[in-house]
Design a protein around this motif. Structure first.
Motif, PDB file in Angstrom:
ATOM      1  N   ASP A  23       6.774  -4.468  -4.573  1.00 59.24           N
ATOM      2  CA  ASP A  23       6.209  -4.682  -5.894  1.00 59.24           C
ATOM      3  C   ASP A  23       5.579  -6.066  -6.046  1.00 59.24           C
ATOM      4  O   ASP A  23       5.327  -6.521  -7.159  1.00 59.24           O
ATOM      5  CB  ASP A  23       7.299  -4.487  -6.957  1.00 59.24           C
ATOM      6  CG  ASP A  23       7.790  -3.053  -6.982  1.00 59.24           C
ATOM      7  OD1 ASP A  23       9.009  -2.862  -7.063  1.00 59.24           O
ATOM      8  OD2 ASP A  23       6.955  -2.144  -6.900  1.00 59.24           O
ATOM      9  N   GLN A  24       5.313  -6.745  -4.914  1.00 60.01           N
ATOM     10  CA  GLN A  24       4.653  -8.047  -4.985  1.00 60.01           C
ATOM     11  C   GLN A  24       3.223  -7.882  -5.514  1.00 60.01           C
ATOM     12  O   GLN A  24       2.629  -6.824  -5.434  1.00 60.01           O
ATOM     13  CB  GLN A  24       4.620  -8.714  -3.615  1.00 60.01           C
ATOM     14  CG  GLN A  24       3.739  -7.971  -2.608  1.00 60.01           C
ATOM     15  CD  GLN A  24       3.810  -8.583  -1.231  1.00 60.01           C
ATOM     16  OE1 GLN A  24       4.408  -9.623  -1.036  1.00 60.01           O
ATOM     17  NE2 GLN A  24       3.190  -7.941  -0.271  1.00 60.01           N
ATOM     18  N   THR A  25       2.667  -8.961  -6.047  1.00 61.30           N
ATOM     19  CA  THR A  25       1.262  -8.931  -6.442  1.00 61.30           C
ATOM     20  C   THR A  25       0.417  -9.014  -5.184  1.00 61.30           C
ATOM     21  O   THR A  25       0.884  -9.450  -4.138  1.00 61.30           O
ATOM     22  CB  THR A  25       0.920 -10.119  -7.354  1.00 61.30           C
ATOM     23  OG1 THR A  25       0.962 -11.307  -6.566  1.00 61.30           O
ATOM     24  CG2 THR A  25       1.893 -10.225  -8.502  1.00 61.30           C
ATOM     25  N   TYR A 123      -3.163  -1.918  -1.973  1.00 63.69           N
ATOM     26  CA  TYR A 123      -3.058  -2.130  -3.414  1.00 63.69           C
ATOM     27  C   TYR A 123      -4.228  -1.472  -4.112  1.00 63.69           C
ATOM     28  O   TYR A 123      -5.315  -1.341  -3.548  1.00 63.69           O
ATOM     29  CB  TYR A 123      -3.038  -3.628  -3.741  1.00 63.69           C
ATOM     30  CG  TYR A 123      -1.802  -4.334  -3.243  1.00 63.69           C
ATOM     31  CD1 TYR A 123      -0.729  -4.567  -4.086  1.00 63.69           C
ATOM     32  CD2 TYR A 123      -1.706  -4.738  -1.915  1.00 63.69           C
ATOM     33  CE1 TYR A 123       0.418  -5.192  -3.629  1.00 63.69           C
ATOM     34  CE2 TYR A 123      -0.570  -5.372  -1.445  1.00 63.69           C
ATOM     35  CZ  TYR A 123       0.492  -5.589  -2.300  1.00 63.69           C
ATOM     36  OH  TYR A 123       1.625  -6.206  -1.844  1.00 63.69           O
ATOM     37  N   ASN A 125      -5.934  -1.524  -8.175  1.00 61.48           N
ATOM     38  CA  ASN A 125      -5.863  -2.101  -9.527  1.00 61.48           C
ATOM     39  C   ASN A 125      -4.783  -3.185  -9.633  1.00 61.48           C
ATOM     40  O   ASN A 125      -4.086  -3.296 -10.641  1.00 61.48           O
ATOM     41  CB  ASN A 125      -5.610  -1.008 -10.570  1.00 61.48           C
ATOM     42  CG  ASN A 125      -6.797  -0.081 -10.728  1.00 61.48           C
ATOM     43  OD1 ASN A 125      -7.948  -0.518 -10.666  1.00 61.48           O
ATOM     44  ND2 ASN A 125      -6.533   1.204 -10.911  1.00 61.48           N
ATOM     45  N   GLY A 126      -4.631  -3.946  -8.565  1.00 66.42           N
ATOM     46  CA  GLY A 126      -3.693  -5.063  -8.592  1.00 66.42           C
ATOM     47  C   GLY A 126      -2.243  -4.679  -8.437  1.00 66.42           C
ATOM     48  O   GLY A 126      -1.351  -5.532  -8.556  1.00 66.42           O
ATOM     49  N   ARG A 127      -1.954  -3.404  -8.158  1.00 63.74           N
ATOM     50  CA  ARG A 127      -0.573  -2.950  -7.992  1.00 63.74           C
ATOM     51  C   ARG A 127      -0.435  -2.252  -6.635  1.00 63.74           C
ATOM     52  O   ARG A 127      -1.413  -1.760  -6.080  1.00 63.74           O
ATOM     53  CB  ARG A 127      -0.191  -1.948  -9.096  1.00 63.74           C
ATOM     54  CG  ARG A 127      -0.322  -2.493 -10.503  1.00 63.74           C
ATOM     55  CD  ARG A 127       0.606  -3.672 -10.756  1.00 63.74           C
ATOM     56  NE  ARG A 127       2.005  -3.318 -10.537  1.00 63.74           N
ATOM     57  CZ  ARG A 127       2.989  -4.206 -10.407  1.00 63.74           C
ATOM     58  NH1 ARG A 127       2.723  -5.502 -10.434  1.00 63.74           N
ATOM     59  NH2 ARG A 127       4.227  -3.805 -10.227  1.00 63.74           N
ATOM     60  N   PRO A 128       0.795  -2.192  -6.101  1.00 58.58           N
ATOM     61  CA  PRO A 128       0.991  -1.475  -4.837  1.00 58.58           C
ATOM     62  C   PRO A 128       0.495  -0.033  -4.946  1.00 58.58           C
ATOM     63  O   PRO A 128       0.774   0.664  -5.927  1.00 58.58           O
ATOM     64  CB  PRO A 128       2.512  -1.522  -4.647  1.00 58.58           C
ATOM     65  CG  PRO A 128       2.941  -2.751  -5.381  1.00 58.58           C
ATOM     66  CD  PRO A 128       2.044  -2.837  -6.574  1.00 58.58           C
ATOM     67  N   SER A 130       0.393   3.740  -4.496  1.00 56.90           N
ATOM     68  CA  SER A 130       1.528   4.671  -4.397  1.00 56.90           C
ATOM     69  C   SER A 130       1.447   5.605  -3.195  1.00 56.90           C
ATOM     70  O   SER A 130       2.442   6.238  -2.839  1.00 56.90           O
ATOM     71  CB  SER A 130       1.635   5.500  -5.679  1.00 56.90           C
ATOM     72  OG  SER A 130       0.407   6.162  -5.937  1.00 56.90           O
TER      73      SER A 130
END
Length: 462
Positions: A23-25, A123, A125-128, A130
């Motif tokens: 869940d890191q940036t 990543y 949209n700036g998220r990990p 899925s």
């Protein structure tokens, strides 16, 4: 798996998977400020001019962007973009994924030292992302850590040496004998390419310990040391690229395809040896000298029970191609029944020693990260539910197939079981499961529209 425990070896030895947070940036600025993980600085020290920033797709292969050293600092901070729709369930209107390299995975190519290889996380949209296979394994490793475990693993990748265009075997003389297991003349004829691969593994400190000519014509296997499952998966992905690249340089082609040519004696499998170790001490938790049957602990038996319990629904991840089921339907030493035993090569889950389990279902077309992830997830589920594996099998399984559950007989059957798996959906999430099914069903539809020579030969007189 090596007889002795080499521990965590290679470039990830000190940091290990525990430093990785799914869940890191996507802006790990601290890593760039740390000299140890500053890729630009490292490149200047090592003479690396280009980075192969690789990532794991939902298929078996890795893809990469080539980044020059002068641009690697920005890529390390923000990643480089790729359309998600190319290899995942997405469409052209979706924003680009970011490929963010993990600097601790850096491998300098021994045969082309101006290049460095990096494994990456994805990543969106700036998220990990899925559907990222590597992230799926990281999450299972973190789950194991919370339970006090580290899964260590080693793979036994079988491959076939082909001629340059892949149309036939690479050594015609090898095809003139009915069975080629450990045939010394064939090994020596092809030593220029096979032993070059071995030498590169030595240079990488992977502790290779055996080179085997397997039973089929031009079929080989090079075994090397085991380590934590994430490092093993990263190395496995790199190894497939490495072996193919070296073969091409020597005028050959190498494939991990399960059944690459008709009339071969045996198909290419991928045996995965696994064990659980204590997070707090370097102790193998599978061994227990008081067990009179196999010297196994209750933890090991429950892990084994979890693997058995989830074989059928896991099959699509471990045998993910149409060609995979050509191998499984051959049977014999290629396991196609849900079975386990001691040092019995006809079972699906083999216990060759009291320190590990050999999972024999997977083949070389499987995704290196998803294969490790699904094995670990199933085993941990067995531990959580204290699953009993039942009685072991000490006879030849193919002589009594009616006693066992059968694995799926086709990719579409395996995908159906995956689609309905509450366990795998809760473990990996709907996005990854649905994405995998989406990619593979496209593959299946292409296959159905293809006219094969067998169909022409069989139906031409209709």
């Amino acid at each position: 798996m090596a007889a002795s425990d080499p521990g965590l070896v290679g470039p990830r030895a000190e940091s290990g998977f525990t430093d990785l947070d799914p869940d890191q940036t996507p802006l790990p600025l601290g890593l760039v400020d740390d000299d140890e993980f500053d890729l630009e600085r490292k490149a200047r020290e090592l003479g690396i001019r280009y980075f192969l920033v690789s990532y794991s797709t939902l298929n078996s292969d890795s893809r990469c962007s080539v980044v020059p050293t002068r641009a690697i600092r920005e890529v390390q901070r923000r990643g480089c973009g790729v359309p998600a729709a190319m290899f995942f369930k997405a469409d052209g209107a979706d924003p680009e994924m970011n490929i963010v390299p993990d600097p601790k995975t850096l491998i300098q190519l021994p045969w082309k030292p101006e290049y460095g290889w990096l494994a990456s996380n994805l990543y969106l949209n700036g998220r990990p992302f899925s559907q990222c296979p590597r992230r799926a394994l990281i999450r299972q490793m973190q789950r194991a850590k919370k339970m006090g475990f580290v899964m260590k693993s080693g793979v036994e990748p079988e491959f076939t040496l082909l001629n340059k265009d892949g149309s036939s075997v690479g050594d015609p003389l090898d095809a003139q004998q009915p069975m080629s297991l450990q045939e010394p003349l064939a090994i020596m004829r092809n030593s220029k390419v096979i032993m070059k691969i071995y030498d590169v593994m030595e240079q990488l400190n992977w502790e290779p310990y055996e080179v085997d000519h397997e039973a089929a014509c031009c079929q080989y296997e090079i075994n090397y040391g085991f380590t934590d499952a994430l490092t093993t998966a990263d190395r496995h992905a790199f190894m497939k690229f490495m072996i193919k690249e070296i073969a091409e340089l020597e005028g050959y082609r190498i494939t991990f395809m399960p059944v690459p040519l008709p009339n071969l004696l045996c198909s290419n499998g991928l045996h995965v040896n696994v064990s659980l170790w204590s997070v707090d001490s370097d102790k193998n938790l599978f061994t227990d000298a008081s067990d009179k049957q196999l010297g196994f602990s209750r933890t090991a038996y429950h892990f084994l029970g979890g693997l058995l319990n989830h074989v059928e629904e896991s099959c699509a991840f471990l045998c993910p191609t149409i060609n995979s089921y050509k191998r499984l339907n051959l049977g014999a030493w290629c396991p196609n029944t849900v079975s386990w035993g001691g040092n019995n090569r006809t079972v699906l889950l083999r216990v060759p020693a009291n320190n590990r389990i050999e999972h024999r279902l997977a083949d070389g077309s499987s995704n290196p990260h998803l294969a490790q992830a699904v094995i670990l997830a199933a085993g941990l589920d067995g531990i959580e539910n204290k699953t009993d594996p039942g009685e072991r099998t000490d006879f030849e399984v193919p002589k009594h197939p009616e006693r066992f559950r059968k694995v799926p007989e086709s990719l579409i059957d395996a995908l159906g079981l995956l689609r309905g798996s509450k366990f795998l959906r809760s473990t990996f999430g709907d996005a990854l499961v649905n994405g995998f099914i989406y990619v593979k069903e496209k593959e299946w539809k292409l296959y159905l529209s293809h006219l094969s020579q067998w169909e022409r030969d069989f139906y031409i007189n209709c």
